[in-house]
Design a protein around this motif. Structure first.
Motif, PDB file in Angstrom:
ATOM      1  N   PRO A  71      32.364  45.825  28.086  1.00 53.71           N
ATOM      2  CA  PRO A  71      31.476  46.861  28.632  1.00 53.71           C
ATOM      3  C   PRO A  71      30.023  46.714  28.215  1.00 53.71           C
ATOM      4  O   PRO A  71      29.126  47.109  28.965  1.00 53.71           O
ATOM      5  CB  PRO A  71      32.096  48.157  28.083  1.00 53.71           C
ATOM      6  CG  PRO A  71      33.545  47.842  27.932  1.00 53.71           C
ATOM      7  CD  PRO A  71      33.574  46.407  27.469  1.00 53.71           C
ATOM      8  N   SER A  72      29.766  46.151  27.038  1.00 52.55           N
ATOM      9  CA  SER A  72      28.378  45.997  26.598  1.00 52.55           C
ATOM     10  C   SER A  72      27.652  44.903  27.362  1.00 52.55           C
ATOM     11  O   SER A  72      26.425  44.904  27.451  1.00 52.55           O
ATOM     12  CB  SER A  72      28.334  45.684  25.096  1.00 52.55           C
ATOM     13  OG  SER A  72      28.653  44.317  24.850  1.00 52.55           O
ATOM     14  N   GLY A  73      28.403  43.940  27.888  1.00 52.26           N
ATOM     15  CA  GLY A  73      27.802  42.803  28.575  1.00 52.26           C
ATOM     16  C   GLY A  73      27.415  41.673  27.658  1.00 52.26           C
ATOM     17  O   GLY A  73      27.064  40.577  28.130  1.00 52.26           O
ATOM     18  N   TYR A  74      27.482  41.883  26.338  1.00 50.37           N
ATOM     19  CA  TYR A  74      27.055  40.856  25.389  1.00 50.37           C
ATOM     20  C   TYR A  74      28.179  39.907  24.981  1.00 50.37           C
ATOM     21  O   TYR A  74      27.913  38.862  24.375  1.00 50.37           O
ATOM     22  CB  TYR A  74      26.471  41.512  24.136  1.00 50.37           C
ATOM     23  CG  TYR A  74      25.100  42.120  24.388  1.00 50.37           C
ATOM     24  CD1 TYR A  74      23.973  41.313  24.436  1.00 50.37           C
ATOM     25  CD2 TYR A  74      24.955  43.491  24.578  1.00 50.37           C
ATOM     26  CE1 TYR A  74      22.715  41.873  24.675  1.00 50.37           C
ATOM     27  CE2 TYR A  74      23.713  44.058  24.817  1.00 50.37           C
ATOM     28  CZ  TYR A  74      22.588  43.240  24.872  1.00 50.37           C
ATOM     29  OH  TYR A  74      21.351  43.783  25.119  1.00 50.37           O
ATOM     30  N   ASN A  75      29.392  40.261  25.271  1.00 51.66           N
ATOM     31  CA  ASN A  75      30.533  39.395  24.962  1.00 51.66           C
ATOM     32  C   ASN A  75      31.188  38.975  26.275  1.00 51.66           C
ATOM     33  O   ASN A  75      31.557  39.838  27.089  1.00 51.66           O
ATOM     34  CB  ASN A  75      31.542  40.143  24.081  1.00 51.66           C
ATOM     35  CG  ASN A  75      30.921  40.597  22.770  1.00 51.66           C
ATOM     36  OD1 ASN A  75      30.568  39.773  21.927  1.00 51.66           O
ATOM     37  ND2 ASN A  75      30.771  41.909  22.602  1.00 51.66           N
ATOM     38  N   THR A  76      31.319  37.693  26.469  1.00 46.44           N
ATOM     39  CA  THR A  76      31.833  37.193  27.737  1.00 46.44           C
ATOM     40  C   THR A  76      32.954  36.180  27.519  1.00 46.44           C
ATOM     41  O   THR A  76      33.073  35.582  26.450  1.00 46.44           O
ATOM     42  CB  THR A  76      30.721  36.539  28.574  1.00 46.44           C
ATOM     43  OG1 THR A  76      30.149  35.451  27.840  1.00 46.44           O
ATOM     44  CG2 THR A  76      29.647  37.539  28.938  1.00 46.44           C
ATOM     45  N   ALA A  77      33.761  36.000  28.556  1.00 43.86           N
ATOM     46  CA  ALA A  77      34.866  35.043  28.519  1.00 43.86           C
ATOM     47  C   ALA A  77      34.761  34.128  29.729  1.00 43.86           C
ATOM     48  O   ALA A  77      34.412  34.573  30.831  1.00 43.86           O
ATOM     49  CB  ALA A  77      36.207  35.777  28.525  1.00 43.86           C
ATOM     50  N   HIS A  78      35.064  32.858  29.507  1.00 43.03           N
ATOM     51  CA  HIS A  78      34.939  31.848  30.540  1.00 43.03           C
ATOM     52  C   HIS A  78      36.159  30.936  30.476  1.00 43.03           C
ATOM     53  O   HIS A  78      36.750  30.745  29.402  1.00 43.03           O
ATOM     54  CB  HIS A  78      33.667  31.016  30.332  1.00 43.03           C
ATOM     55  CG  HIS A  78      32.439  31.855  30.145  1.00 43.03           C
ATOM     56  ND1 HIS A  78      31.512  32.050  31.129  1.00 43.03           N
ATOM     57  CD2 HIS A  78      32.005  32.576  29.064  1.00 43.03           C
ATOM     58  CE1 HIS A  78      30.546  32.840  30.691  1.00 43.03           C
ATOM     59  NE2 HIS A  78      30.833  33.186  29.435  1.00 43.03           N
ATOM     60  N   VAL A  79      36.521  30.359  31.605  1.00 43.53           N
ATOM     61  CA  VAL A  79      37.655  29.442  31.674  1.00 43.53           C
ATOM     62  C   VAL A  79      37.223  28.167  32.367  1.00 43.53           C
ATOM     63  O   VAL A  79      36.613  28.216  33.448  1.00 43.53           O
ATOM     64  CB  VAL A  79      38.838  30.071  32.444  1.00 43.53           C
ATOM     65  CG1 VAL A  79      39.955  29.050  32.641  1.00 43.53           C
ATOM     66  CG2 VAL A  79      39.365  31.299  31.709  1.00 43.53           C
ATOM     67  N   PHE A  80      37.500  27.034  31.739  1.00 42.24           N
ATOM     68  CA  PHE A  80      37.270  25.770  32.424  1.00 42.24           C
ATOM     69  C   PHE A  80      38.605  25.037  32.552  1.00 42.24           C
ATOM     70  O   PHE A  80      39.534  25.245  31.766  1.00 42.24           O
ATOM     71  CB  PHE A  80      36.215  24.909  31.722  1.00 42.24           C
ATOM     72  CG  PHE A  80      36.579  24.410  30.349  1.00 42.24           C
ATOM     73  CD1 PHE A  80      37.351  23.274  30.166  1.00 42.24           C
ATOM     74  CD2 PHE A  80      36.102  25.069  29.207  1.00 42.24           C
ATOM     75  CE1 PHE A  80      37.665  22.795  28.898  1.00 42.24           C
ATOM     76  CE2 PHE A  80      36.415  24.603  27.933  1.00 42.24           C
ATOM     77  CZ  PHE A  80      37.197  23.458  27.781  1.00 42.24           C
TER      78      PHE A  80
END
Length: 659
Positions: free
Chosen positions: A195-204
């Motif tokens: 919700p803060s936008g500062y922590n993100t997750a990505h998948v490659f």
């Protein structure tokens, strides 16, 4: 890393490099390094005019010549690119901005996606994109990263202490407006944001599987950690690479040679924030196998066991204290799932793109960084490390009937005949499953231990039968048990004039000894060369006419045989075989040439000499036994699995290991 206006930019804990080094009793060295950074790296690009001039032409000619983003998601070799602190390139409040080094690194990353040597599949930035968190600085960062966006490159970013203040509950900032989740709305690799936008997750996608990258804020709250934990648990079969700005730190300084008294494989220490991250997220999540951070320098690494008892590799990479603020240097993590290795190198694409003759001496020194903390390899058995959440599929046992290919003369396997660890006794029979009547009988050397030959559940992962025989034999004095065909077995008189294939599986234990166990045969044929009338070069008249042995020099497999067409032997040599690993050996003769294969690959020393058939004196074959001058002189030491003899050459697709 904090170097300018520390008091204004440090996080709530007041944690910066000067404070850390003071706690580590290295404040003097740390202050010296910070001083060097402030003097030489905070200057405007004019302070590095030579380098800028040298690249002006390169930038102009390359701006519109960027390749395509095309990683190979199935190849078992791929590369993760890591870019640490680029803050000195973006200090808009001081009118000091230079995008070219970072853009050149981005070009390199795009152009090396999908290439056989690199196959870059993802880029992770480790924070401190700017020096001052100024909107003007982020406006320039936005232009640089647009190069990745326009080519569909997969990447992650996170906030460092020079980009933001406080923790991830801080609310809106120029960083969030520029590099927040909205930036990734078209990115296929973007998974989610908290919700803060500062922590993100990505998948490659790489090596035929999905890999999760968590990019966490420089100061993550409990809510951020809970979100990250939920993301991991929602993707239970993905290996996780965790990135953040501040995890492990350097307890030494690079104003002196740092490797004199330290271990380059374990020369980092857990920072205070890193310990919090370990306690709240990493330790209990076995999927996290690698963490990457910047913030501190010099680079370093450490390994720590998690709650599951598995290694977590924790690395710091940061070159902002180097020439031109590091010049957007990148660390390349070359994953090789065939070799079970990650090869790491550190390069500067901006310098590498310059004409070598125009580079300054200082630039040339920084084109590639090759110290032991910058260029190294890590051994990781990926299947084993990930087995708790990606179980390695066990190939089921296959019925013997499926392995009786045309021409099979003998097939011995050891499953379903005795409990693991129990002994075979003299006179006991192991049936030939080919139905050709070449059964084996156990023979025990007098005085040998009761457990000289036992049933074992160990087996090669691709072996049809899930069992083996464990031989505990040797010489000086000769001891152990072996097996022999009967006196009237049809195999005894076979001469294989049209070719043959011998296959077996073997494993040597750690206590294998060259003097006591070298030259023991896995499979041999009784009858000496002299008795068969053999003579000439390399002939030993006392050795058996056929033997597949393990040498005393590095445990090399050797197939030494006396063909029908010559009076002297032909010998095939393989490479050294390590202990405690199962190996598949195959010897194939097509009626003219003989080739030895190890795990399906032909060895280098396969002679081109014509070798037709195998000499026979009508005597038995031995499994695990070897005779010299007509008497048993050594018994094998190790495990032997399924063994098959076929009277024709088999292609690899018909080997016992075939899928």
């Amino acid at each position: 890393m904090c170097t300018h206006h520390d008091a204004a930019s440090q996080g709530p804990a007041g944690h910066n490099r000067r404070g850390f080094l003071r706690n580590a009793a290295l404040a003097g060295a740390g202050a010296a390094t910070v001083g060097i950074g402030a003097a030489s790296l905070a200057a405007t690009p004019a302070a590095a005019a030579d380098a800028s001039d040298a690249t002006a032409t390169t930038a102009a000619t390359r701006s519109d010549k960027v390749g395509t983003w095309s990683p190979d998601s199935e190849a078992l070799q791929f590369t993760l690119a890591v870019m640490p602190d680029t803050q000195f390139l973006y200090w808009g409040s001081q009118d000091s901005v230079n995008r070219e080094p970072q853009e050149e690194s981005f070009r390199y990353i795009i152009e090396n996606s999908g290439t056989p040597d690199n196959n870059i599949v993802f880029m992770a930035h480790l924070g401190d994109l700017t020096e001052d968190a100024d909107p003007l600085s982020f406006g320039e960062v936005d232009k640089a990263f647009a190069l990745l966006d326009s080519h569909g490159a997969a990447y992650s970013v996170l906030a460092g202490n020079h980009d933001v203040t406080g923790d991830d509950s801080r609310g809106d900032t120029p960083y969030l407006q520029t590099m927040g989740p909205q930036r990734f709305k078209r990115a296929k690799s973007f998974l989610a944001a908290d919700p803060s936008g500062y922590n993100t997750a990505h998948v490659f996608e790489a090596a035929g599987r999905s890999w999760l990258v968590l990019a966490l804020d420089w100061r993550t709250t409990d809510q951020g950690y809970a979100w990250a934990d939920d993301v991991i648990k929602a993707h239970p079969k993905m290996p996780v690479i965790l990135t953040s700005h501040d995890i492990v730190a350097s307890p030494y300084d690079d104003n002196v040679f740092p490797y004199q008294s330290g271990d380059p494989e374990n020369n980092a220490v857990m920072a205070g924030n890193g310990q919090t991250m370990w306690d709240k997220l990493i330790n209990e999540n076995d999927q996290v196998f690698l963490t990457l951070n910047g913030h501190y320098w010099p680079p370093g690494r450490m390994t720590q066991k998690n709650a599951a008892g598995n290694d977590v590799h924790m690395h710091i990479t940061n070159y902002q204290n180097r020439y031109f603020g590091g010049g957007a240097m990148i660390r390349l993590y070359h994953f090789d799932l065939v070799r079970n290795t990650i090869d790491v190198e550190t390069i500067n694409p901006w310098i590498l793109a310059q004409d070598p003759e125009s580079r300054s001496e200082l630039a040339a020194e920084h084109a590639r960084i090759t110290g032991p903390v910058d260029n190294f390899s890590m051994d990781i058995d990926f299947d084993d490390r990930f087995s708790s959440f990606i179980p390695v599929p066990v190939r089921p046992a296959r019925p013997a009937s499926k392995e009786l290919v045309k021409g099979t003369l003998a097939y011995w396997r050891f499953d379903g005949q005795g409990a693991a660890g129990t002994s075979l006794t003299a006179g006991q029979t192991v049936r030939d499953l080919s139905g050709k009547g070449n059964d084996l009988t156990v023979v025990t050397v007098p005085g040998s231990a009761a457990d000289a030959l036992t049933w074992s559940a160990d087996h090669h992962p691709d072996q049809p039968g899930h069992a083996s025989l464990k031989f505990v034999g040797g010489r000086n004095p000769v001891h152990g048990s072996y097996l022999t065909t009967g006196a009237k077995a049809p195999l005894n008189t076979e001469t294989f004039r049209s070719g043959y294939t011998f296959e077996t599986f073997v494993m040597m234990p750690l206590d294998w000894d060259a003097g006591n166990n070298g030259w023991a045969a896995i499979l041999s044929r009784r009858g000496s060369a002299g008795s068969a009338g053999k003579h000439g070069k390399n002939t030993d008249v006392n050795e058996p006419v056929v033997q597949l042995s393990i040498s005393n020099n590095g445990r090399e497999p050797q197939f030494n045989h006396y063909p029908l067409n010559t009076t002297y032997p032909t010998t095939n040599w393989g490479h050294g075989l390590v202990e405690l690993r199962w190996w598949h050996l195959a010897v194939v003769n097509d009626g003219r040439l003989t080739k030895l294969y190890v795990d399906g690959a032909p060895v280098v020393d396969n002679p081109s000499r014509v070798s037709q058939g195998l000499t026979s004196l009508g005597l038995p074959w031995l499994l695990g036994g070897h005779e010299y001058a007509g008497a048993i002189d050594i018994v094998f030491h190790g495990n032997v699995g399924d063994t098959r003899i076929v009277n024709r050459p088999l292609p690899a697709k018909e080997f016992l290991t075939a899928k």
